[in-house]
Design an enzyme around this catalytic site. Structure first.
Site, PDB file in Angstrom:
ATOM      1  N   ASP A  73     -98.182  -0.657  64.134  1.00 40.02           N
ATOM      2  CA  ASP A  73     -99.369  -0.837  64.860  1.00 40.02           C
ATOM      3  C   ASP A  73    -100.096   0.471  64.939  1.00 40.02           C
ATOM      4  O   ASP A  73    -100.980   0.648  65.901  1.00 40.02           O
ATOM      5  CB  ASP A  73     -99.203  -1.618  66.299  1.00 40.02           C
ATOM      6  CG  ASP A  73     -98.198  -0.684  67.166  1.00 40.02           C
ATOM      7  OD1 ASP A  73     -97.859   0.294  66.665  1.00 40.02           O
ATOM      8  OD2 ASP A  73     -98.113  -1.012  68.235  1.00 40.02           O
ATOM      9  N   HIS A  83     -97.878  24.859  46.150  1.00 38.85           N
ATOM     10  CA  HIS A  83     -98.225  24.031  47.067  1.00 38.85           C
ATOM     11  C   HIS A  83     -96.979  23.456  47.985  1.00 38.85           C
ATOM     12  O   HIS A  83     -96.677  22.365  48.258  1.00 38.85           O
ATOM     13  CB  HIS A  83     -98.882  22.807  46.785  1.00 38.85           C
ATOM     14  CG  HIS A  83    -100.435  22.812  46.463  1.00 38.85           C
ATOM     15  ND1 HIS A  83    -101.096  21.857  45.762  1.00 38.85           N
ATOM     16  CD2 HIS A  83    -101.159  23.911  46.689  1.00 38.85           C
ATOM     17  CE1 HIS A  83    -102.371  22.577  45.605  1.00 38.85           C
ATOM     18  NE2 HIS A  83    -102.371  23.587  46.173  1.00 38.85           N
ATOM     19  N   ASP A 114     -99.615  30.259  54.361  1.00 47.01           N
ATOM     20  CA  ASP A 114    -100.967  30.001  54.050  1.00 47.01           C
ATOM     21  C   ASP A 114    -101.232  28.857  55.242  1.00 47.01           C
ATOM     22  O   ASP A 114    -100.866  27.689  55.279  1.00 47.01           O
ATOM     23  CB  ASP A 114    -101.003  29.241  52.841  1.00 47.01           C
ATOM     24  CG  ASP A 114    -102.637  29.135  52.419  1.00 47.01           C
ATOM     25  OD1 ASP A 114    -103.324  28.809  53.377  1.00 47.01           O
ATOM     26  OD2 ASP A 114    -102.937  28.912  51.208  1.00 47.01           O
ATOM     27  N   ASP A 152    -108.828  29.438  56.957  1.00 45.99           N
ATOM     28  CA  ASP A 152    -107.796  29.387  56.032  1.00 45.99           C
ATOM     29  C   ASP A 152    -107.411  30.557  55.608  1.00 45.99           C
ATOM     30  O   ASP A 152    -108.123  31.444  54.876  1.00 45.99           O
ATOM     31  CB  ASP A 152    -108.617  28.725  54.678  1.00 45.99           C
ATOM     32  CG  ASP A 152    -107.736  28.506  53.607  1.00 45.99           C
ATOM     33  OD1 ASP A 152    -106.242  28.799  53.598  1.00 45.99           O
ATOM     34  OD2 ASP A 152    -108.054  28.107  52.555  1.00 45.99           O
ATOM     35  N   HIS A 172    -103.787  30.649  40.126  1.00 44.18           N
ATOM     36  CA  HIS A 172    -104.658  29.812  40.981  1.00 44.18           C
ATOM     37  C   HIS A 172    -106.264  30.524  41.135  1.00 44.18           C
ATOM     38  O   HIS A 172    -106.130  31.805  40.897  1.00 44.18           O
ATOM     39  CB  HIS A 172    -104.125  29.504  42.507  1.00 44.18           C
ATOM     40  CG  HIS A 172    -103.851  30.527  43.164  1.00 44.18           C
ATOM     41  ND1 HIS A 172    -104.857  31.235  43.718  1.00 44.18           N
ATOM     42  CD2 HIS A 172    -102.641  31.116  43.593  1.00 44.18           C
ATOM     43  CE1 HIS A 172    -104.274  32.229  44.463  1.00 44.18           C
ATOM     44  NE2 HIS A 172    -102.964  32.061  44.426  1.00 44.18           N
ATOM     45  N   HIS A 185    -112.856  29.530  47.410  1.00 46.56           N
ATOM     46  CA  HIS A 185    -113.656  28.494  47.475  1.00 46.56           C
ATOM     47  C   HIS A 185    -114.393  28.328  48.873  1.00 46.56           C
ATOM     48  O   HIS A 185    -113.980  29.322  49.483  1.00 46.56           O
ATOM     49  CB  HIS A 185    -112.408  27.283  47.436  1.00 46.56           C
ATOM     50  CG  HIS A 185    -111.358  27.350  48.559  1.00 46.56           C
ATOM     51  ND1 HIS A 185    -111.532  26.985  49.840  1.00 46.56           N
ATOM     52  CD2 HIS A 185    -110.295  28.019  48.570  1.00 46.56           C
ATOM     53  CE1 HIS A 185    -110.505  27.274  50.666  1.00 46.56           C
ATOM     54  NE2 HIS A 185    -109.651  27.816  49.911  1.00 46.56           N
ATOM     55  N   HIS A 225    -111.318  22.910  51.787  1.00 44.31           N
ATOM     56  CA  HIS A 225    -112.002  23.087  50.388  1.00 44.31           C
ATOM     57  C   HIS A 225    -113.495  22.438  50.580  1.00 44.31           C
ATOM     58  O   HIS A 225    -113.569  21.239  50.299  1.00 44.31           O
ATOM     59  CB  HIS A 225    -111.245  22.369  49.245  1.00 44.31           C
ATOM     60  CG  HIS A 225    -110.065  23.152  49.033  1.00 44.31           C
ATOM     61  ND1 HIS A 225    -109.072  22.741  48.194  1.00 44.31           N
ATOM     62  CD2 HIS A 225    -109.574  24.228  49.661  1.00 44.31           C
ATOM     63  CE1 HIS A 225    -107.969  23.637  48.059  1.00 44.31           C
ATOM     64  NE2 HIS A 225    -108.244  24.605  48.902  1.00 44.31           N
ATOM     65  N   GLU A 274    -108.974  34.900  48.015  1.00 43.63           N
ATOM     66  CA  GLU A 274    -107.363  34.951  48.262  1.00 43.63           C
ATOM     67  C   GLU A 274    -106.691  35.287  47.026  1.00 43.63           C
ATOM     68  O   GLU A 274    -106.141  34.415  46.312  1.00 43.63           O
ATOM     69  CB  GLU A 274    -106.981  33.477  48.604  1.00 43.63           C
ATOM     70  CG  GLU A 274    -107.857  32.375  47.861  1.00 43.63           C
ATOM     71  CD  GLU A 274    -107.337  30.900  48.345  1.00 43.63           C
ATOM     72  OE1 GLU A 274    -106.215  30.658  48.257  1.00 43.63           O
ATOM     73  OE2 GLU A 274    -108.339  30.346  48.653  1.00 43.63           O
ATOM     74  N   TYR A 327     -97.387  36.287  41.793  1.00 44.45           N
ATOM     75  CA  TYR A 327     -96.104  35.722  41.997  1.00 44.45           C
ATOM     76  C   TYR A 327     -95.127  35.841  40.711  1.00 44.45           C
ATOM     77  O   TYR A 327     -95.305  35.604  39.634  1.00 44.45           O
ATOM     78  CB  TYR A 327     -96.628  34.020  41.926  1.00 44.45           C
ATOM     79  CG  TYR A 327     -97.601  33.620  42.805  1.00 44.45           C
ATOM     80  CD1 TYR A 327     -97.489  33.312  44.253  1.00 44.45           C
ATOM     81  CD2 TYR A 327     -98.929  33.581  42.534  1.00 44.45           C
ATOM     82  CE1 TYR A 327     -98.321  33.116  45.105  1.00 44.45           C
ATOM     83  CE2 TYR A 327     -99.877  33.397  43.158  1.00 44.45           C
ATOM     84  CZ  TYR A 327     -99.608  33.206  44.715  1.00 44.45           C
ATOM     85  OH  TYR A 327    -100.651  32.873  45.619  1.00 44.45           O
ATOM     86  N   ARG A 348     -99.529  36.135  48.738  1.00 48.93           N
ATOM     87  CA  ARG A 348    -100.955  35.954  48.738  1.00 48.93           C
ATOM     88  C   ARG A 348    -101.622  36.389  49.976  1.00 48.93           C
ATOM     89  O   ARG A 348    -100.928  36.306  51.277  1.00 48.93           O
ATOM     90  CB  ARG A 348    -101.107  34.341  48.779  1.00 48.93           C
ATOM     91  CG  ARG A 348    -102.571  34.085  48.709  1.00 48.93           C
ATOM     92  CD  ARG A 348    -102.866  32.650  48.199  1.00 48.93           C
ATOM     93  NE  ARG A 348    -102.238  31.476  48.979  1.00 48.93           N
ATOM     94  CZ  ARG A 348    -101.280  30.899  48.459  1.00 48.93           C
ATOM     95  NH1 ARG A 348    -100.467  31.257  47.420  1.00 48.93           N
ATOM     96  NH2 ARG A 348    -100.547  29.846  49.380  1.00 48.93           N
ATOM     97  N   GLU A 358    -105.173  36.203  52.276  1.00 50.70           N
ATOM     98  CA  GLU A 358    -106.444  35.237  52.056  1.00 50.70           C
ATOM     99  C   GLU A 358    -107.112  35.609  53.298  1.00 50.70           C
ATOM    100  O   GLU A 358    -106.560  35.131  54.589  1.00 50.70           O
ATOM    101  CB  GLU A 358    -105.882  33.815  52.106  1.00 50.70           C
ATOM    102  CG  GLU A 358    -107.024  33.080  52.244  1.00 50.70           C
ATOM    103  CD  GLU A 358    -106.590  31.447  51.832  1.00 50.70           C
ATOM    104  OE1 GLU A 358    -105.508  31.293  51.893  1.00 50.70           O
ATOM    105  OE2 GLU A 358    -107.742  30.671  51.579  1.00 50.70           O
TER     106      GLU A 358
HETATM  107  N1  GLY Z   1    -104.880  26.635  52.082  1.00 50.49           N
HETATM  108  C1  GLY Z   1    -105.378  26.125  50.791  1.00 50.49           C
HETATM  109  C2  GLY Z   1    -106.094  27.118  50.254  1.00 50.49           C
HETATM  110  O1  GLY Z   1    -105.779  28.235  50.545  1.00 50.49           O
HETATM  111  O2  GLY Z   1    -106.774  26.809  48.961  1.00 50.49           O
HETATM  112 MN    MN Z   2    -107.761  28.732  50.667  1.00 45.75          MN
HETATM  113 MN    MN Z   3    -104.975  28.945  52.087  1.00 40.96          MN
END
Ligand code: GLY
Ligand code: MN
Ligand code: MN
Length: 429
Positions: free
Chosen positions: A41, A246, A263, A274, A355, A359, A366, A384, A388, A397, A399
């Site tokens: 529930d 991820h 992150d 972020d 990557h 963004h 995002h 960011e 690696y 990283r 960011e």
């Molecule tokens: N935390 C997700 C990114 O950095 O895009």
């Molecule tokens: Mn990000």
């Molecule tokens: Mn991030």
């Protein structure tokens, strides 16, 4: 309420901006998100539809806004529908908006209970030539779940098959991509709460601590400071786990000599931070870790200068990849000769930085906006860069969250990022 909501003039202005983009005789319809079922529930915690929030400030399930700016009856040009709480709902779930509260929050004067929806919808549709319906249009995202706006689109098309239905998402994306001062204030708050959490982590991280205990320190500071929680599942990745982009397990022990990549970002009033930071678990970078870290930091500092009007995500990304390539050569990962001979479809840098480096950020982590859309002052994007090197147990990283302008403004300017700053703060544990 955990957060201070902007004044309703902000939401009134957002609707006025949308109305300017609608052709004559249009109707736009946006629904609250569903309460998503979990098991038994229980539901997952409710998170409002970002577009509905942007247009109304309403943060409750089962709200709908109809905007029909050319309707001959002025009173019907803007209507919000909301659920009328019965006694049982109030006992089990607590207070639900009154009509007056909806007007106070959103600035919409015509507020109706949901049982009036079908008749009024019919009236507004029959007075309109174009019906704008909402949908998730994120490029790299698909879902099998028929969420509320999508189900609604299918239902209304069956009821009024002769009408001309249009996409609302591109119009909302244009609006939401450029932030108003009220939004920058909310985002600054989300970033400041994330800063507090990072400083707490610097004080509590040491060899032997579990990654989930680091996550717990973040969650504690977020909730203590009025955030609804994490804006997205946090990555707390020590040692080689940092090379899993991820990584969400967050269940390993942080070991002496390893780096810890985090992150994470608070969500405040539905706005996201972020942030990524990388620190040495034992409080002191090794010479090699320091060289790698400073290479990424140098690139970040140069990259932030590119967040000026006219640039684009794709242009900035391409320039930053070149900067990182140069740093990688400096770190001895490959040579300029290797680059000269490389397959352009599989460049050398890609092995160590795979990557995108930015963004849009806002109500969603995002956030909406195109990768080739020229930047405009007031847009907010992450910056960011990463590195690696799985063979060396190094994943870095850094960011930050940047407001586009002739002089880009760093919302995360107060979050420590220099090697000395991090090491000194960790000394005080
Ligand atoms: N935390 C997700 C990114 O950095 O895009
Ligand atoms: Mn990000
Ligand atoms: Mn991030």
């Amino acid at each position: 309420m955990r957060y201070n909501i902007p004044k309703n003039s902000f939401f009134i202005n957002n609707r006025a901006k949308l109305i300017k983009k609608l052709p004559k005789n249009s109707l736009a319809i946006i629904n609250s998100n569903d309460e998503m079922p979990r098991n038994g529930d229980q539901n997952f915690p409710f998170r409002q539809n970002s577009d509905l929030f942007y247009l109304t400030g309403l943060d409750q399930e089962k709200c709908i806004i109809l905007m029909c700016p050319d309707h001959p009856e002025e009173i019907k040009r803007e209507i919000v529908f909301t659920v009328k709480a019965n006694q049982s709902m109030v006992i089990w779930n607590g207070h639900r908006y009154t009509k007056e509260e909806v007007t106070d929050i959103s600035g919409v004067n015509n507020v109706q209970w949901l049982d009036a929806f079908d008749m009024l919808l019919r009236d507004l549709v029959l007075h309109s030539e174009h019906v704008f319906l909402n949908q998730i249009e994120y490029f790299k995202y698909q879902t099998e779940v028929p969420y509320k706006d999508l189900r609604f689109a299918n239902e209304i098309k069956l009821k009024f098959p002769q009408h001309n239905f249009k996409r609302l998402a591109p119009l909302m994306a244009d609006l939401r991509a450029v932030k108003e001062p009220e939004e920058l204030e909310m985002m600054q708050k989300a970033v400041d709460i994330t800063n507090k959490a990072f400083r707490k982590v610097l004080k509590t991280t040491r060899p032997g601590v579990m990654e989930y205990q680091v996550e717990a320190a973040m969650s504690y500071e977020f909730l203590m400071n009025g955030a609804s929680g994490h804006a997205y599942p946090p990555i707390v990745a020590s040692g080689k786990n940092a090379c899993i982009l991820h990584y969400l397990d967050n269940d390993k022990e942080c070991k002496d000599g390893d780096l810890l990549l985090m992150d994470f970002g608070a969500e405040y009033g539905n706005y996201a931070a972020d942030i990524s930071r990388t620190i040495p678990v034992n409080g002191k970078f090794t010479p090699r870790q320091k060289d790698c870290y400073n290479a990424v930091l140098r690139v970040m500092k140069e990259a932030i200068k590119l967040y000026v009007p006219g640039n684009t995500i794709n242009k900035v990304d391409a320039q930053v990849k070149k900067m990182m390539e140069k740093e990688m050569i400096g770190l001895g990962l490959f040579t300029q000769e290797d680059v000269n001979k490389q397959n352009p479809d599989n460049p050398k840098y890609f092995q160590y930085f795979m990557h995108g480096m930015n963004h849009y950020l806002g109500l969603d982590v995002h956030d909406v906006g195109g990768k080739d859309t020229p930047f405009v002052a007031g847009m907010v994007l992450t910056c960011e860069p990463g590195l690696y090197i799985a063979d060396e147990n190094i994943g870095i990283r850094i960011e930050n969250d940047i407001v586009v302008g002739d002089t880009p403004f760093d919302l995360s300017r107060n979050i420590p990022r220099e090697v000395d700053e991090i090491e000194n703060l960790m000394l005080k544990r």
